[in-house]
Scaffold this motif. Sequence first.
Motif, short mmCIF file in Angstrom:
data_model
loop_
_atom_site.label_atom_id
_atom_site.label_comp_id
_atom_site.label_asym_id
_atom_site.label_seq_id
_atom_site.Cartn_x
_atom_site.Cartn_y
_atom_site.Cartn_z
N GLY A 75 -16.01 -65.66 115.41
CA GLY A 75 -15.23 -64.99 116.44
C GLY A 75 -15.99 -65.12 117.74
N ASN A 76 -16.61 -64.04 118.16
CA ASN A 76 -17.47 -64.12 119.32
C ASN A 76 -18.73 -64.91 118.98
OD1 ASN A 76 -18.29 -63.24 122.03
ND2 ASN A 76 -19.91 -62.17 120.95
N ALA A 77 -19.10 -65.83 119.88
CA ALA A 77 -20.29 -66.64 119.62
C ALA A 77 -21.17 -66.76 120.86
CB ALA A 77 -19.88 -68.02 119.13
N TYR A 78 -20.87 -65.97 121.90
CA TYR A 78 -21.69 -66.03 123.11
C TYR A 78 -21.93 -64.62 123.63
CZ TYR A 78 -23.53 -67.23 127.68
OH TYR A 78 -24.35 -67.33 128.77
N ASP A 96 -24.80 -62.39 119.62
CA ASP A 96 -23.60 -61.59 119.34
C ASP A 96 -22.65 -62.29 118.38
OD1 ASP A 96 -24.58 -59.67 121.02
OD2 ASP A 96 -23.28 -60.19 122.72
N GLY A 97 -23.09 -63.38 117.79
CA GLY A 97 -22.24 -64.11 116.87
C GLY A 97 -21.76 -63.24 115.73
N ARG A 110 -14.98 -63.99 112.32
CA ARG A 110 -13.66 -63.43 112.60
C ARG A 110 -13.26 -62.46 111.49
NH1 ARG A 110 -10.71 -66.24 116.49
NH2 ARG A 110 -11.62 -68.23 117.13
N GLY A 138 -25.55 -68.72 116.67
CA GLY A 138 -24.38 -67.85 116.54
C GLY A 138 -24.00 -67.65 115.09
#
Length: 343
Positions: A169-172, A176-177, A180, A248
């Motif tokens: 999901g978030n990877a930046y 913060d990786g 999903r 990530g």
Amino acid sequence: MAGNRNQFISAMILLGLLIMMTLDLTVAQTGVCYGRLGNSLPSPSEVVALCNQNNIRRMRIYDPHQPTLQALRGSNIEVMLGVPNTDLQNVAANQANANTWVQNNVRNYPNVRFRYIAVGNEVSPLRGDTSQYVRFVLPAMQNVYNAISAAGLGNQIRVSTAIETGVLGNAYPPADGVFRSEVTSYLTPIIRFLVDTRAPLLANIYPYFSYINNKAQIDLNYALFASDGIVVPGGIRYQNLFYAILDGLYAALEKSGGSSLEIVVSESGWPSAGGDTTTVNFARTYNTNLIQRVRNGTPRRPGRPIETYVFALFDEDQKNPEIEKHFGIFLANRQPKYPINFN
């Protein structure tokens, strides 16, 4: 005197083992992916000879192609063998089916150096072309693991599956990786299995596609390992996009109970034609730098070489879409598409 001699011999043996381990960690980190969906490709025996000539000591194959396994006999090339997605339901159905699969494709080849069994490739509930296989991956992994263990090969061969980075999901920034939410019910039991069996997670990582989909935010040189890097929120400098994606994934694993796991990069490469930002020079730059950079760790896992398989050995002109046809590092006549050194 005899005691001193024995101690000296023992010390020399230990030193030799340490040297071999060091060589394995620093030199032999990079393998190749050998797909066969192309016309006029060399025979498997010619492929094995090509790998030996180029100091390629590891190979990923996507199915138990018997001529390829025959050619690998006695070659000393370590092999990642795939259970194709289309075989997952059969192998997952019962232990007997998995036992037969392992007997036919692993135990019948005692002089092939199997390293991993990759049970499924890029199966994900997010991908329509593979979502039908989701429910079969874990039971297939368990059955193959049981068959490998029953054969006395559990300490030699690890059983895993290969994921794609679309499950992130978030990877930046990389710290913060997170996976999903749509894939956590699928991946969490797999991660638990890998932790319990001390096997790595396999991941196909392609900075090319991340770059193409985010050209406004990602510098080309950063994707090609050719920049000074960027400082991400939190103050950590990332020299390249490959490291950032990999970290990530590590961060997501840590949030999902997989902090003890290693990641093996089961595919990575750059196309030389067929799409946006695809030239022979870009492919050469990426793969040459990749081979060098995986000798070092990422900011999240410093000093730990990254076992990586370059995709791919040859162009595969039977694949679609067009861009998928142009990842080869060698031509069908076994000449390099561009200079590349695996030493």
